[in-house]
Design an enzyme around this catalytic site. Structure first.
Site, short mmCIF file in Angstrom:
data_model
loop_
_atom_site.label_atom_id
_atom_site.label_comp_id
_atom_site.label_asym_id
_atom_site.label_seq_id
_atom_site.Cartn_x
_atom_site.Cartn_y
_atom_site.Cartn_z
N LYS A 1 1.54 -1.74 17.28
CA LYS A 1 0.48 -0.95 16.66
C LYS A 1 -0.23 -0.05 17.68
O LYS A 1 -0.69 1.04 17.34
CB LYS A 1 -0.51 -1.87 15.96
CG LYS A 1 0.08 -2.67 14.79
CD LYS A 1 0.43 -1.81 13.61
CE LYS A 1 1.86 -1.42 13.47
NZ LYS A 1 2.14 -0.58 12.28
N TYR B 1 3.37 -7.65 17.72
CA TYR B 1 2.92 -6.81 16.60
C TYR B 1 1.78 -5.91 17.06
O TYR B 1 1.78 -4.70 16.78
CB TYR B 1 2.47 -7.69 15.43
CG TYR B 1 1.93 -6.89 14.28
CD1 TYR B 1 2.78 -6.18 13.43
CD2 TYR B 1 0.56 -6.83 14.03
CE1 TYR B 1 2.28 -5.44 12.37
CE2 TYR B 1 0.06 -6.09 12.98
CZ TYR B 1 0.92 -5.40 12.15
OH TYR B 1 0.42 -4.65 11.11
N SER C 1 -0.69 -8.07 1.11
CA SER C 1 0.57 -7.38 0.79
C SER C 1 1.73 -8.21 1.30
O SER C 1 1.58 -9.36 1.69
CB SER C 1 0.59 -5.99 1.43
OG SER C 1 0.75 -6.10 2.84
N ILE D 1 0.82 -1.21 0.00
CA ILE D 1 0.00 0.00 0.00
C ILE D 1 0.86 1.26 0.00
O ILE D 1 0.40 2.31 -0.45
CB ILE D 1 -1.01 0.02 1.17
CG1 ILE D 1 -0.31 -0.09 2.53
CG2 ILE D 1 -2.03 -1.08 1.01
CD1 ILE D 1 -1.27 0.02 3.71
#
Length: 318
Positions: free
Chosen positions: A205, A201, A236, A47
């Site tokens: 975030k 992870y 992705s 992206i």
């Protein structure tokens, strides 16, 4: 007859889910960016690359800030070709190296006179250690972008109104900040199991959302606004370090239920371009819409503590 109705109902439901949820809303801004300069980190793929192409089409001078020189230069060719713009530049940036972040900022400020939009897009999903000994996801997903943003703030202020866009994830809802672990090990967590890596992870975030929350307070009245966002579940390269067997097993799910990169970059573009978002500085967006977050994601004390720790760890303070 009844089983056929059930199947038809399920297929119809899946189709509607894909059309409404997976495809999602699109950025409706028609803003042109001639004379403006934008940095997009991690823009050699996914992206980030699609975001860069859109911004270049709008006339912006786009800086592709990527770790790999080879992949960055290949992306440069692609972005120029697909956008039809020659006003695109590759500059090497390794967010896992504080020295690289400082060198990038120094070179950028020396070579470029403007910075109107900073899109902190890059991210990794893997354990390990950065060059400076940080846990990989803490170092790249948070500390690298924290330092980069602070080193470029004066230029952003000079070019106001300007914006900072921090890519987070819905995973932040499951995150926590273990300050004891950060102080002892310079990492959000040390485990290597699937569950433990996913937890770290998510923690990284949450750092992105708390960083944006605190940054907005510090930027109040400066003409610079900032936003965090969930781009959606994207097909992705983020999970490129995940087991190839697991990726193969998940392919039918990811190909149907995950956004492609064009769909996935829409909320980034919305936060970077949409007129009238200034009152929402510091807020979290998903599907081109401002969202409420849990208390832990707007905890003033935790955000301030994370900021002060990040200043110390990145060398911005003594």
């Amino acid at each position: 007859m009844f089983p056929l109705l059930v199947v038809a109902f399920l297929l119809g439901g899946l189709y509607m889910y894909r059309e409404i949820v997976v495809k999602g809303k699109r950025c409706t801004s028609a803003v042109k960016l001639h004379g403006k300069t934008v940095i997009v980190t991690g823009s050699n793929t996914g992206i980030g690359k699609t975001t860069a192409i859109d911004l270049a089409k709008r006339g912006a001078r786009v800086i592709l800030a990527c770790r790999s020189k080879q992949r960055g230069e290949a992306a440069l060719v692609d972005v120029k070709r697909e956008s039809g713009s020659k006003n695109v530049v590759f500059m090497q940036l390794d967010l896992g190296s504080l020295q690289s972040v400082r060198s990038f900022a120094e070179n950028f400020l020396r070579l470029e006179t403007r910075l109107d939009i900073l899109i902190n897009n890059a991210g990794v999903y893997m354990q390990g250690r950065t060059e400076d000994g940080f846990g990989m996801m803490f170092g790249v997903n948070h500390i690298g972008h924290f330092l980069l943003t602070n080193l470029l703030l004066d230029r952003l202020k000079e070019c106001k109104p300007s914006r900072i866009v921090n890519l987070s994830s819905v995973a932040h809802n499951f995150g926590k900040i273990d300050f004891d672990c950060l102080n002892k090990h310079k990492a959000l967590g040390l485990g290597t199991s699937f569950r433990e890596v996913l937890q770290v992870y998510s923690d990284s975030k949450l750092c992105n959302v708390l960083f944006t929350h605190e940054l907005a307070k510090r930027l109040k009245g400066s003409g610079v606004t900032c936003y965090s966002l969930h781009p959606g579940a994207i097909n992705s390269e983020l999970a490129r370090n995940t087991s190839s067997t697991l990726l193969l097993l998940l392919y039918p799910v990811t190909s149907f239920f995950f956004k492609n990169t064009d769909q996935g970059c829409q909320t980034s573009l919305h936060c970077a371009l949409q007129e009238g978002l200034e009152p929402f500085s510091g807020r979290y967006f998903s599907n081109c819409t401002v969202r409420e977050v849990y208390a832990k994601a707007k905890d003033d004390a935790a955000a301030k503590k994370l900021w002060e720790l990040s200043e110390r760890m990145s060398g911005l303070s003594g």
